[in-house]
Design a protein around this motif. Structure first.
Motif, PDB file in Angstrom:
ATOM      1  N   THR A 291      -7.291  14.495  -2.009  1.00 27.40           N
ATOM      2  CA  THR A 291      -6.536  14.385  -3.268  1.00 27.40           C
ATOM      3  C   THR A 291      -7.519  13.235  -3.816  1.00 27.40           C
ATOM      4  OG1 THR A 291      -4.796  12.998  -2.512  1.00 27.40           O
ATOM      5  CG2 THR A 291      -4.531  15.360  -2.472  1.00 27.40           C
ATOM      6  N   VAL A 292      -6.831  13.302  -5.871  1.00 24.42           N
ATOM      7  CA  VAL A 292      -7.637  11.625  -6.366  1.00 24.42           C
ATOM      8  C   VAL A 292      -6.257  11.478  -7.133  1.00 24.42           C
ATOM      9  CG1 VAL A 292     -10.256  13.246  -5.846  1.00 24.42           C
ATOM     10  CG2 VAL A 292      -8.164  13.664  -7.504  1.00 24.42           C
ATOM     11  N   PRO A 293      -6.990  10.488  -7.464  1.00 28.35           N
ATOM     12  CA  PRO A 293      -5.462   9.987  -8.414  1.00 28.35           C
ATOM     13  C   PRO A 293      -5.513  10.642  -9.702  1.00 28.35           C
ATOM     14  CG  PRO A 293      -6.703   7.699  -7.399  1.00 28.35           C
ATOM     15  CD  PRO A 293      -7.293   9.222  -7.173  1.00 28.35           C
ATOM     16  N   ARG A 294      -4.676  11.044 -10.188  1.00 28.03           N
ATOM     17  CA  ARG A 294      -4.282  11.638 -12.020  1.00 28.03           C
ATOM     18  C   ARG A 294      -3.053  11.063 -12.649  1.00 28.03           C
ATOM     19  NH1 ARG A 294      -8.805  12.987 -10.947  1.00 28.03           N
ATOM     20  NH2 ARG A 294      -9.120  15.183 -11.016  1.00 28.03           N
ATOM     21  N   LEU A 295      -3.980  10.252 -13.491  1.00 29.25           N
ATOM     22  CA  LEU A 295      -2.974   9.446 -14.482  1.00 29.25           C
ATOM     23  C   LEU A 295      -2.086  10.666 -15.786  1.00 29.25           C
ATOM     24  CD1 LEU A 295      -4.377   7.292 -13.464  1.00 29.25           C
ATOM     25  CD2 LEU A 295      -3.888   6.020 -14.799  1.00 29.25           C
ATOM     26  N   THR A 296      -0.551  10.500 -16.024  1.00 34.32           N
ATOM     27  CA  THR A 296      -0.053  11.836 -17.268  1.00 34.32           C
ATOM     28  C   THR A 296      -1.009  11.023 -18.300  1.00 34.32           C
ATOM     29  OG1 THR A 296       0.868  10.140 -17.289  1.00 34.32           O
ATOM     30  CG2 THR A 296       2.049  11.757 -16.208  1.00 34.32           C
ATOM     31  N   SER A 297      -1.028  12.039 -19.534  1.00 33.00           N
ATOM     32  CA  SER A 297      -2.110  12.181 -20.523  1.00 33.00           C
ATOM     33  C   SER A 297      -1.894  10.126 -20.981  1.00 33.00           C
ATOM     34  CB  SER A 297      -1.575  13.139 -21.247  1.00 33.00           C
ATOM     35  OG  SER A 297      -0.288  13.320 -21.938  1.00 33.00           O
ATOM     36  N   ASP A 298      -0.104  10.448 -20.636  1.00 32.39           N
ATOM     37  CA  ASP A 298      -0.033   8.567 -21.756  1.00 32.39           C
ATOM     38  C   ASP A 298      -0.957   7.397 -20.837  1.00 32.39           C
ATOM     39  OD1 ASP A 298       2.059   9.261 -19.735  1.00 32.39           O
ATOM     40  OD2 ASP A 298       3.678   8.439 -21.447  1.00 32.39           O
ATOM     41  N   LYS A 299      -1.071   7.916 -19.518  1.00 32.02           N
ATOM     42  CA  LYS A 299      -0.891   7.163 -18.481  1.00 32.02           C
ATOM     43  C   LYS A 299       0.453   5.808 -17.982  1.00 32.02           C
ATOM     44  CE  LYS A 299      -6.095   7.908 -19.439  1.00 32.02           C
ATOM     45  NZ  LYS A 299      -5.054   8.685 -20.544  1.00 32.02           N
ATOM     46  N   LYS A 300       0.727   6.905 -18.493  1.00 33.89           N
ATOM     47  CA  LYS A 300       2.122   5.395 -17.504  1.00 33.89           C
ATOM     48  C   LYS A 300       2.449   5.557 -16.380  1.00 33.89           C
ATOM     49  CE  LYS A 300       2.869   3.177 -21.699  1.00 33.89           C
ATOM     50  NZ  LYS A 300       2.762   2.005 -21.826  1.00 33.89           N
TER      51      LYS A 300
ATOM     52  N   CYS B 267      -1.119  11.856  -6.323  1.00 34.99           N
ATOM     53  CA  CYS B 267      -2.883  11.973  -5.887  1.00 34.99           C
ATOM     54  C   CYS B 267      -2.053  13.686  -6.068  1.00 34.99           C
ATOM     55  CB  CYS B 267      -2.247  11.432  -4.694  1.00 34.99           C
ATOM     56  SG  CYS B 267      -2.789  10.476  -4.815  1.00 34.99           S
ATOM     57  N   CYS B 268      -3.422  14.040  -6.778  1.00 36.77           N
ATOM     58  CA  CYS B 268      -3.828  15.719  -7.053  1.00 36.77           C
ATOM     59  C   CYS B 268      -4.886  15.859  -6.551  1.00 36.77           C
ATOM     60  CB  CYS B 268      -3.328  15.866  -8.471  1.00 36.77           C
ATOM     61  SG  CYS B 268      -2.079  15.261  -9.287  1.00 36.77           S
ATOM     62  N   LEU B 269      -4.673  17.785  -6.265  1.00 35.42           N
ATOM     63  CA  LEU B 269      -6.768  17.836  -6.024  1.00 35.42           C
ATOM     64  C   LEU B 269      -7.068  17.729  -6.798  1.00 35.42           C
ATOM     65  CD1 LEU B 269      -4.357  21.309  -3.851  1.00 35.42           C
ATOM     66  CD2 LEU B 269      -5.699  19.126  -2.501  1.00 35.42           C
ATOM     67  N   ASN B 270      -8.155  18.281  -6.533  1.00 39.11           N
ATOM     68  CA  ASN B 270      -9.524  18.518  -7.242  1.00 39.11           C
ATOM     69  C   ASN B 270      -9.394  19.166  -8.675  1.00 39.11           C
ATOM     70  OD1 ASN B 270     -10.913  16.037  -7.119  1.00 39.11           O
ATOM     71  ND2 ASN B 270     -11.595  16.634  -4.914  1.00 39.11           N
ATOM     72  N   GLY B 271      -9.302  18.866  -9.728  1.00 43.07           N
ATOM     73  CA  GLY B 271      -9.113  20.287 -10.790  1.00 43.07           C
ATOM     74  C   GLY B 271      -7.053  20.439 -10.922  1.00 43.07           C
TER      75      GLY B 271
ATOM     76  N   ALA C 214       1.055  -1.044   0.123  1.00 40.05           N
ATOM     77  CA  ALA C 214      -0.260   0.210  -0.171  1.00 40.05           C
ATOM     78  C   ALA C 214       0.698   1.676   0.129  1.00 40.05           C
ATOM     79  CB  ALA C 214      -1.009  -0.106   1.329  1.00 40.05           C
ATOM     80  N   PHE C 215       0.803   1.835  -1.021  1.00 41.57           N
ATOM     81  CA  PHE C 215       1.667   3.429  -0.899  1.00 41.57           C
ATOM     82  C   PHE C 215       0.053   4.428  -0.437  1.00 41.57           C
ATOM     83  CE2 PHE C 215       2.907   0.757  -4.436  1.00 41.57           C
ATOM     84  CZ  PHE C 215       4.614   0.935  -3.914  1.00 41.57           C
ATOM     85  N   LEU C 216       0.099   4.671   0.689  1.00 39.57           N
ATOM     86  CA  LEU C 216      -0.282   6.169   1.029  1.00 39.57           C
ATOM     87  C   LEU C 216       0.090   7.447   0.541  1.00 39.57           C
ATOM     88  CD1 LEU C 216      -1.489   4.278   4.901  1.00 39.57           C
ATOM     89  CD2 LEU C 216      -2.905   4.051   1.957  1.00 39.57           C
ATOM     90  N   PHE C 217      -0.430   8.488  -0.228  1.00 42.18           N
ATOM     91  CA  PHE C 217       0.305   9.799  -0.733  1.00 42.18           C
ATOM     92  C   PHE C 217      -1.219  10.111   0.219  1.00 42.18           C
ATOM     93  CE2 PHE C 217       2.565   6.941  -2.917  1.00 42.18           C
ATOM     94  CZ  PHE C 217       2.773   7.594  -4.348  1.00 42.18           C
ATOM     95  N   GLN C 218       0.342  11.282   0.808  1.00 40.87           N
ATOM     96  CA  GLN C 218      -0.603  12.472   1.649  1.00 40.87           C
ATOM     97  C   GLN C 218      -1.106  13.975   0.571  1.00 40.87           C
ATOM     98  OE1 GLN C 218      -2.137  12.008   4.441  1.00 40.87           O
ATOM     99  NE2 GLN C 218      -1.093   9.664   4.678  1.00 40.87           N
ATOM    100  N   ALA C 219      -1.578  14.701   1.142  1.00 40.63           N
ATOM    101  CA  ALA C 219      -2.063  15.872   0.535  1.00 40.63           C
ATOM    102  C   ALA C 219      -0.692  16.490   0.461  1.00 40.63           C
ATOM    103  CB  ALA C 219      -2.806  16.617   0.974  1.00 40.63           C
TER     104      ALA C 219
END
Length: 343
Positions: free
Chosen positions: A62-71, A75-79, A9-14
């Motif tokens: 925060t929510v998971p965000r992928l780079t445009s190439d999905k690689k 975790c990033c803030l909303n927006g 498990a990787f728990l990423f904090q804001a």
């Protein structure tokens, strides 16, 4: 129900999210997104469960965000979006922003289209694009200048201008006095008004007896003229050749191709053409109100100025409908090329 084994498990904090401190996980093959949790590179264990699964759970708004190439994922803030790459690093940037800069200035989130100078985001300096091989900038792209064309090696060469005239097409000749060149019986071809005994010539341009169509007629070319019309009163001798009468003898008709006159023609200023012979000049045969024409051996540069209009060789062919436009300008493509005129 999912069964997961060997889970890390990787728990990423804001608090980790920032220009320098963002933590990113690589995605080598697959992922499964479930709310604020993303399961990375999970393998099917054959029982409906997953093995060797990595899990990233985002917290604190925060929510998971992928780079445009999905690689890559973080975790990033909303927006925000995850932008960047392994070379310049990654960052969570707001919509409409990119991670930009250089190794010397560092990298930051800046509005798309701007750059980072080490302190602030700023507009990129516009660099005037330079062109090679004689090309010039046209709408931001390199192109050959007007009057030239691009060759296979990318260089620009002067483009030869077209006469607009072709073999197989038919033309009418209008002299500077407004009268047309027509067949006047015993007087041969003359410039004068049309009448019951005189009909304006409809001349097909040919480079050979068979009159192969579609060949350009340039000033250096020898060509022959075939009058589609027969004699006005009887209709006899249609498609006859204009003959090679010289030195004052009136040019008339012949059915014998070996006696056909050899012509040349050149564009002239103000939309006109100058008709001449290939080895001899062309001029008025003798003084008259409606003069006939003749070849002249003693003046090879002599030519007669005409306005030329393309006309149908056969008035009963349906493609003649394409000649005229349905607007105020009824003339087709400069008068001598009606082939591509839109209705």
């Amino acid at each position: 129900m999912r069964v997961r084994t060997a889970v890390t498990a990787f728990l990423f904090q804001a608090a980790l999210i920032g220009a320098q401190g963002i933590k990113v996980e690589d995605i080598e093959s697959t992922y499964t997104l479930d709310g604020n949790v993303i399961y990375i590179d999970a393998a099917d264990d054959g029982t409906g469960g997953f093995q060797e699964d990595r899990r990233l759970r985002c917290r604190d708004n925060t929510v998971p965000r992928l780079t445009s190439d999905k690689k890559h994922v973080a975790c990033c803030l909303n927006g925000q979006n995850l932008v960047g790459n392994k070379k310049i690093g990654f960052e969570c940037c707001a919509e409409g922003h990119d991670r930009v800069g250089t190794a010397a200035t560092g990298y930051r989130c800046c509005p798309t289209g701007q750059t980072f100078d080490g302190q602030v985001c700023k507009e990129k300096e516009k660099v005037e694009k330079s062109c090679e091989n004689g090309k010039i900038l046209v709408n931001g792209e390199c192109a050959c200048p007007p009057g030239t064309k691009e060759m296979e090696d990318g260089t620009c060469e002067k483009e030869e201008c077209s006469s607009g005239l072709e073999t197989g097409k038919c033309y009418e000749f209008t002299a500077e006095n407004g009268e047309r060149l027509n067949f006047a019986g015993a007087w041969g071809y003359a410039i004068g008004p049309e009448s019951k005994s005189r009909r304006s010539g409809k001349f097909r341009f040919c480079k050979d007896k068979e009159c192969a169509a579609g060949l350009p007629i340039n000033p250096s070319d020898l060509f022959y003229m075939q009058d589609v019309h027969g004699n006005p009163r009887t209709g006899s001798n249609p498609n006859s050749w204009l003959n090679k009468a010289i030195n004052g003898k009136h040019i008339g008709k012949t059915r014998d191709f070996s006696k056909a006159g050899e012509f040349s023609i050149s564009k002239w200023p103000c939309g006109k053409y100058c008709l001449s012979g290939f080895e001899a000049g062309l001029g008025i045969a003798c003084p008259a109100a409606d003069p006939s024409i003749s070849f002249y051996e003693n003046d090879k540069q002599a030519c007669m100025r005409f306005e030329i209009t393309e006309v149908p060789c056969d008035i009963r062919e349906d493609h003649n409908n394409c000649i005229w436009k349905n607007n105020a300008d009824q003339c087709c493509g400069g008068k001598v090329d009606c082939s591509a005129t839109e209705l």
